[in-house]
Design an enzyme around this catalytic site. Sequence first.
Site, short mmCIF file in Angstrom:
data_model
loop_
_atom_site.label_atom_id
_atom_site.label_comp_id
_atom_site.label_asym_id
_atom_site.label_seq_id
_atom_site.Cartn_x
_atom_site.Cartn_y
_atom_site.Cartn_z
N ASN A 13 -28.39 31.46 -1.21
CA ASN A 13 -27.11 32.19 -1.17
C ASN A 13 -26.09 31.37 -1.94
O ASN A 13 -25.61 30.35 -1.45
CB ASN A 13 -26.67 32.38 0.29
N TRP A 14 -25.79 31.83 -3.12
CA TRP A 14 -24.88 31.06 -3.98
C TRP A 14 -23.42 31.18 -3.54
O TRP A 14 -22.57 30.46 -4.05
CB TRP A 14 -25.00 31.55 -5.43
N LYS A 15 -23.14 32.10 -2.66
CA LYS A 15 -21.75 32.35 -2.22
C LYS A 15 -20.87 32.59 -3.44
O LYS A 15 -21.33 33.18 -4.41
CB LYS A 15 -21.24 31.19 -1.35
N HIS A 98 -23.58 38.45 6.56
CA HIS A 98 -23.45 36.98 6.54
C HIS A 98 -22.26 36.57 7.40
O HIS A 98 -21.23 37.25 7.44
CB HIS A 98 -23.27 36.48 5.10
N GLU A 100 -20.00 34.46 7.01
CA GLU A 100 -18.71 34.32 6.30
C GLU A 100 -18.05 35.68 6.13
O GLU A 100 -16.81 35.79 6.14
CB GLU A 100 -18.94 33.61 4.95
N GLU A 170 -29.05 32.64 11.51
CA GLU A 170 -28.15 31.61 10.97
C GLU A 170 -27.11 31.23 12.02
O GLU A 170 -26.07 31.90 12.14
CB GLU A 170 -27.43 32.15 9.74
N GLY A 176 -23.03 25.37 6.34
CA GLY A 176 -22.12 24.60 5.51
C GLY A 176 -21.54 23.38 6.22
O GLY A 176 -20.60 22.76 5.73
N SER A 216 -27.60 24.76 6.78
CA SER A 216 -27.76 23.39 6.31
C SER A 216 -29.21 23.00 6.10
O SER A 216 -29.58 21.84 6.28
CB SER A 216 -27.04 22.40 7.25
N GLY A 237 -27.69 27.92 1.53
CA GLY A 237 -26.43 27.96 0.79
C GLY A 237 -26.33 26.78 -0.15
O GLY A 237 -26.85 26.79 -1.26
N GLY A 238 -25.64 25.72 0.29
CA GLY A 238 -25.32 24.58 -0.55
C GLY A 238 -26.49 24.06 -1.39
O GLY A 238 -26.35 23.85 -2.61
C1 PEP Z 1 -25.73 30.28 4.06
O1 PEP Z 1 -24.83 30.41 3.25
O2 PEP Z 1 -26.34 31.25 4.50
C2 PEP Z 1 -26.08 28.92 4.49
C3 PEP Z 1 -27.07 28.76 5.34
O3 PEP Z 1 -25.35 27.89 3.95
P1 PEP Z 1 -25.70 26.32 4.04
O4 PEP Z 1 -27.16 26.19 3.68
O5 PEP Z 1 -24.81 25.69 3.03
O6 PEP Z 1 -25.45 25.89 5.43
#
Ligand code: PEP
Length: 254
Positions: A13-15, A98, A100, A170, A176, A216, A237-238
């Site tokens: 997930n590049w956000k 998601h 966010e 999640e 994040g 994470s 994500g990251g």
């Molecule tokens: C996400 O954006 O779904 C996510 C899990 O982010 P991160 O891996 O950065 O926690």
Amino acid sequence: MNKTLRTPVIAGNWKMNNTPDETAALIAALTPLVANAESTVVIAVPFVDIAAALQATLGSNIAVAAQNVHWETNGAFTGEVSAQMLKAIGVPYVVIGHSERRQYFGETDVTVQKRVRAALNAGLQVILCVGEVLGERKGGITAQIVRAQTEIALAGVTAEELKSVIIAYEPVWAIGTGETATPEQANEVCAILRDLLARLYGKDAADRAVIQYGGSMNDQNAAELLAQPDVDGGLIGGASLVAEKFAVIVNAAG
Ligand code: PEP
């Protein structure tokens, strides 16, 4: 529980990151690193990067996802994108619900349900995100929360349609933050969700459903999380923004 019935899905997930040129460059770096993956590889990119991502992934084993979709087909909904539009340009997957979106943009279980319905009607594959916030975990109501989110989102979804739904567990406190759920915590909730699917759709459908963990996940902790019996991949994500790190995660699944 038979894990061999399921192909893991590793989705990045590049956000709100990367321009079209940066998208092409990151995909070019990633493509050779994941070429032999045994898992399904997906990247969820911003709307403006979708065309570049589709172009850059041609001939590769990387599929493209949108990060959201509106529930109406068309109309006076400024700033929104419909499932038909995504389908028309060849996007196979969409991330829905998601945390966010829920936290910052007023997404509710009901709007998630409407988006899931619209996406499935258009023939898209859905990555449906559910997860508890820290207070809910501390209050001991994680199972209740994720079951309710999932049951509402899937209301009206048939067993046949469920084949086009991936569920991403999640925990919001892990997204994040660098704080990952332990493999046991991740597996416990993925198993709770699989039990729910068994109740709603029968054991066979539940055994075939892909349930990811996200929060994470990185190149250091992925192997242990992905080895859990009910964890069928990850939403990342990251770490998905760095080709080498994402590739390690992809190649840890299989
Ligand atoms: C996400 O954006 O779904 C996510 C899990 O982010 P991160 O891996 O950065 O926690």
